[in-house]
Design a protein around this motif. Structure first.
Motif, PDB file in Angstrom:
ATOM      1  N   LEU A 353       4.669  15.278  34.743  1.00 52.58           N
ATOM      2  CA  LEU A 353       4.449  14.384  34.913  1.00 52.58           C
ATOM      3  C   LEU A 353       5.489  13.411  34.804  1.00 52.58           C
ATOM      4  N   ALA A 354       6.541  13.047  34.356  1.00 50.27           N
ATOM      5  CA  ALA A 354       8.226  12.596  34.444  1.00 50.27           C
ATOM      6  C   ALA A 354       8.665  13.276  35.346  1.00 50.27           C
ATOM      7  N   PRO A 355       9.006  13.312  36.642  1.00 50.68           N
ATOM      8  CA  PRO A 355       9.816  13.425  37.444  1.00 50.68           C
ATOM      9  C   PRO A 355       9.065  12.779  39.039  1.00 50.68           C
ATOM     10  N   MET A 356       7.857  12.871  38.775  1.00 54.53           N
ATOM     11  CA  MET A 356       6.419  12.449  39.706  1.00 54.53           C
ATOM     12  C   MET A 356       6.323  11.149  39.987  1.00 54.53           C
ATOM     13  N   LEU A 357       6.455  10.578  38.649  1.00 52.97           N
ATOM     14  CA  LEU A 357       6.402   9.095  37.472  1.00 52.97           C
ATOM     15  C   LEU A 357       7.536   8.324  37.805  1.00 52.97           C
ATOM     16  N   VAL A 358       8.941   8.976  37.915  1.00 52.37           N
ATOM     17  CA  VAL A 358       9.659   8.931  38.609  1.00 52.37           C
ATOM     18  C   VAL A 358       9.503   8.201  40.132  1.00 52.37           C
ATOM     19  N   GLY A 359       9.132   9.292  41.133  1.00 55.23           N
ATOM     20  CA  GLY A 359       8.793   9.222  42.352  1.00 55.23           C
ATOM     21  C   GLY A 359       8.275   7.995  42.902  1.00 55.23           C
ATOM     22  N   ILE A 360       7.105   7.845  41.480  1.00 54.21           N
ATOM     23  CA  ILE A 360       5.875   6.637  41.574  1.00 54.21           C
ATOM     24  C   ILE A 360       7.138   5.150  42.202  1.00 54.21           C
ATOM     25  N   LEU A 361       7.299   4.858  41.344  1.00 53.74           N
ATOM     26  CA  LEU A 361       8.411   3.753  40.133  1.00 53.74           C
ATOM     27  C   LEU A 361       9.150   3.433  41.782  1.00 53.74           C
ATOM     28  N   ARG A 362      10.090   5.038  41.736  1.00 51.09           N
ATOM     29  CA  ARG A 362      10.711   3.857  43.102  1.00 51.09           C
ATOM     30  C   ARG A 362      10.133   3.961  44.300  1.00 51.09           C
ATOM     31  N   ASP A 363       9.480   4.511  44.629  1.00 48.26           N
ATOM     32  CA  ASP A 363       8.224   4.377  45.658  1.00 48.26           C
ATOM     33  C   ASP A 363       7.818   2.317  45.869  1.00 48.26           C
ATOM     34  N   ALA A 364       7.571   2.086  44.496  1.00 47.59           N
ATOM     35  CA  ALA A 364       6.734   0.907  44.770  1.00 47.59           C
ATOM     36  C   ALA A 364       7.483  -0.143  44.041  1.00 47.59           C
ATOM     37  N   THR A 365       8.950  -0.083  43.603  1.00 50.37           N
ATOM     38  CA  THR A 365      10.572  -0.462  42.960  1.00 50.37           C
ATOM     39  C   THR A 365      11.109  -0.943  44.196  1.00 50.37           C
ATOM     40  N   ALA A 366      10.905  -0.049  45.040  1.00 50.61           N
ATOM     41  CA  ALA A 366      12.584   0.632  46.253  1.00 50.61           C
ATOM     42  C   ALA A 366      13.731   0.904  45.496  1.00 50.61           C
ATOM     43  N   GLY A 367      13.440   1.123  43.863  1.00 51.36           N
ATOM     44  CA  GLY A 367      15.095   1.673  43.714  1.00 51.36           C
ATOM     45  C   GLY A 367      14.845   2.105  42.492  1.00 51.36           C
ATOM     46  N   PHE A 368      16.010   2.391  41.562  1.00 52.56           N
ATOM     47  CA  PHE A 368      15.266   3.740  40.324  1.00 52.56           C
ATOM     48  C   PHE A 368      15.820   2.969  39.132  1.00 52.56           C
ATOM     49  N   ARG A 369      16.144   1.773  38.540  1.00 51.72           N
ATOM     50  CA  ARG A 369      16.721   1.359  37.419  1.00 51.72           C
ATOM     51  C   ARG A 369      15.265   1.046  36.691  1.00 51.72           C
ATOM     52  N   LEU A 370      14.194   0.595  37.246  1.00 52.22           N
ATOM     53  CA  LEU A 370      12.937   0.728  36.051  1.00 52.22           C
ATOM     54  C   LEU A 370      12.476   2.035  35.026  1.00 52.22           C
TER      55      LEU A 370
END
Length: 395
Positions: A353-370
Motif C-alpha cells: 500500500l505504501a507506494p500507492m499512498l505516496v502517489g495519493i499524497l503526491r496528487d493531493a498535495t502536489a509534492g512529495f514533502r508530506l
C-alpha cells in the motif's frame, strides 16, 4: 601414494553462495525497471501518479498474498526446485510484458511476477538456516546484495534499453533474459547447495503461521516497514528528484544509491560480525535511513548526495539485517521458513500500500514533502520493535 582430495568446504560454500546471489539478483529487476520509465508509462497509459504506483503496488501485494505458496512448492518440490520454479515464473511473466502496452496486461504480468518472487524469496531464509546456520549474517548479506545488484542494474539500464529498442514494454520484457539465465545457473548449483536431504518447512498451509508469537509479529512489523521503504524508494525517488530540477540525473542518483546499498548489504553484517547484538545494527541503520528520507523531504535539492548516501548505507544495512532476523530468532529451518512466510505474507501485504499512498499524497498535495516525512517517521518507529527483539536465537 597420492590421494585425490575432495573440494574444500569453503569452495563448496562459495559456489552455494554464488548461486544464491544469482538467484536473488532476479527478484527485483521486474519492479526496479519501472521507475526510470515512469514518465513514458504515464504518458502512454494515461495514468495519474496514483495509477502508475499500481505497477509497484500490485507485484508487492502479490508477493505477500502468494508467500504461503512457497510452503507448497517447498514441500512438493524441495527447496532447490521450489526456488527454480519461482525463477521460471518470473522469467515467463516478465517476457509476457512484450505483448503490449495496455494497463491490464502490465498489471497482470506484474502480479504473476510478484507470485514468482514470493515463492523464491520465501524459501531463501530456510536455505540459509539449513546450509549457512553459523554464517547467517554473511549468507543473508550475499543474497540481499544480489537483490540490490539486480535492482541497481535494472534502474540504470532500463532507460538506455528503452531508447535502443524504441519501446518501454520491450525494455521491461528484456529482464526475462536475466531471469532465464538465473534459472539455468540455479539449476546447475544443485550439487553445491546439497539441499536434496533438507526438509522443507512444513509451512503455513500445514501447521499454520505463528500468529500467537510476539517475536514473529515483531519480525513482521520490521519486514513491513523495511519493504515499504524499499519499494517507495524504487517508485518515487526519481520523480521527486526530477520535480526538484535534477532531470536525467535523477535516474543516475537512484542507481548510485542502490549501488551503495549493495556494498552496505555485504559490509554491514561483516562489520557487525555474527556474535554481536543484532539490535544495535538494526537501530543504527534505521536511524540513518530515517535521516535520508527526512533530508529528501525537507531539502531535496540541497546536498542531495548526502541524503542518497544516508539511504544507501542506512537502508542497505537495514535491509540485510531485517532479513537476517528470522534466521537469528529461529531454532531450525522449518521455523525460519514459517516466520519468513508470515513476515512476507502480512508484511508485503501492508508494504504494497505504501507506494500507492505516496502517489495519493503526491496528487493531493502536489509534492512529495508530506509523504517523505511520513516515510522518515516510519523508519524511526521501527526502533520500537527492534528494542524488543531477543538478543540471540532460542536454544
Amino acid at each position: 601414494m597420492m590421494l585425490t582430495s575432495s573440494p574444500p568446504d569453503k569452495q563448496v560454500l562459495g559456489a552455494a553462495g554464488l548461486a544464491m546471489f544469482v538467484a536473488a539478483a532476479n527478484l527485483r529487476p521486474a519492479i526496479a525497471a519501472v521507475s526510470p520509465l515512469v514518465d513514458r508509462i504515464r504518458a502512454d497509459l494515461d495514468l495519474t501518479a496514483t495509477g502508475v504506483a499500481l505497477l509497484t503496488t500490485v507485484p508487492t501485494l502479490a508477493m505477500g498474498l502468494c508467500a504461503p505458496l512457497a510452503a507448497v512448492a517447498g514441500r512438493r518440490l524441495g527447496l532447490h526446485r521450489g526456488v527454480l520454479l519461482g525463477l521460471l515464473v518470473i522469467a515467463v511473466a516478465t517476457a509476457a510484458r512484450l505483448a503490449g502496452g495496455s494497463t491490464w496486461l502490465q498489471l497482470s504480468c506484474a502480479a504473476v511476477v510478484g507470485a514468482g518472487i514470493a515463492i523464491a524469496q520465501t524459501l531463501l531464509p530456510a536455505i540459509v538456516k539449513s546450509r549457512f546456520a553459523d554464517r547467517a549474517g554473511l549468507a543473508t548479506g550475499i543474497y540481499t546484495a544480489g537483490l540490490g545488484a539486480g535492482g541497481a542494474v535494472a534502474a540504470g539500464v532500463s532507460t538506455p534499453l528503452a531508447d535502443f529498442l524504441g519501446s518501454w514494454p520491450g525494455a521491461l520484457a528484456s529482464w526475462s533474459v536475466l531471469a532465464l539465465a538465473g534459472a539455468v545457473a540455479w539449476a546447475a548449483s544443485r550439487r553445491s547447495l546439497a539441499l536434496d536431504r533438507v526438509a522443507a518447512p512444513a509451512g503455513p498451509l500445514t501447521t499454520g503461521l505463528p500468529w500467537r508469537s510476539g517475536v514473529a509479529w515483531r519480525v513482521t512489523a520490521l519486514s513491513a516497514v523495511n519493504s515499504a521503504l524499499y519499494y517507495c524508494e524504487l517508485a518515487w525517488i526519481v520523480p521527486l528528484l526530477q520535480e526538484n530540477g535534477l532531470g536525467a540525473g535523477a535516474g543516475t542518483l537512484l542507481t548510485v544509491m542502490i549501488g551503495i546499498q549493495v556494498v552496505a548489504m555485504l559490509a554491514v553484517p561483516a562489520v557487525l560480525g555474527e556474535q554481536r547484538d543484532l539490535r544495535v545494527g538494526l537501530a543504527l541503520t534505521a536511524a540513518l535511513t530515517a535521516l535520508g528520507f527526512a533530508g529528501l523531504a525537507l531539502a531535496p535539492g540541497t546536498v542531495t548526495w548526502l541524503w542518497i548516501l544516508a539511504l544507501g548505507v542506512g537502508h542497505g544495512g537495514l535491509f540485510t539485517l531485517v532479513l537476517t532476523v528470522p534466521v537469528a530468532v529461529s531454532r531450525d529451518s522449518a521455523e525460519a521458513g514459517r516466520i519468513s512466510a508470515m513476515a512476507f505474507f502480512v508484511g508485503y501485504g501492508c508494504a504494497a500500500l505504501a507506494p500507492m499512498l505516496v502517489g495519493i499524497l503526491r496528487d493531493a498535495t502536489a509534492g512529495f514533502r508530506l509523504a517523505f516525512i511520513l516515510l522518515a517517521a516510519a523508519a524511526t518507529l521501527t526502533i520500537a520493535p527492534i528494542t524488543r527483539l531477543q538478543k540471540a536465537a532460542p536454544s
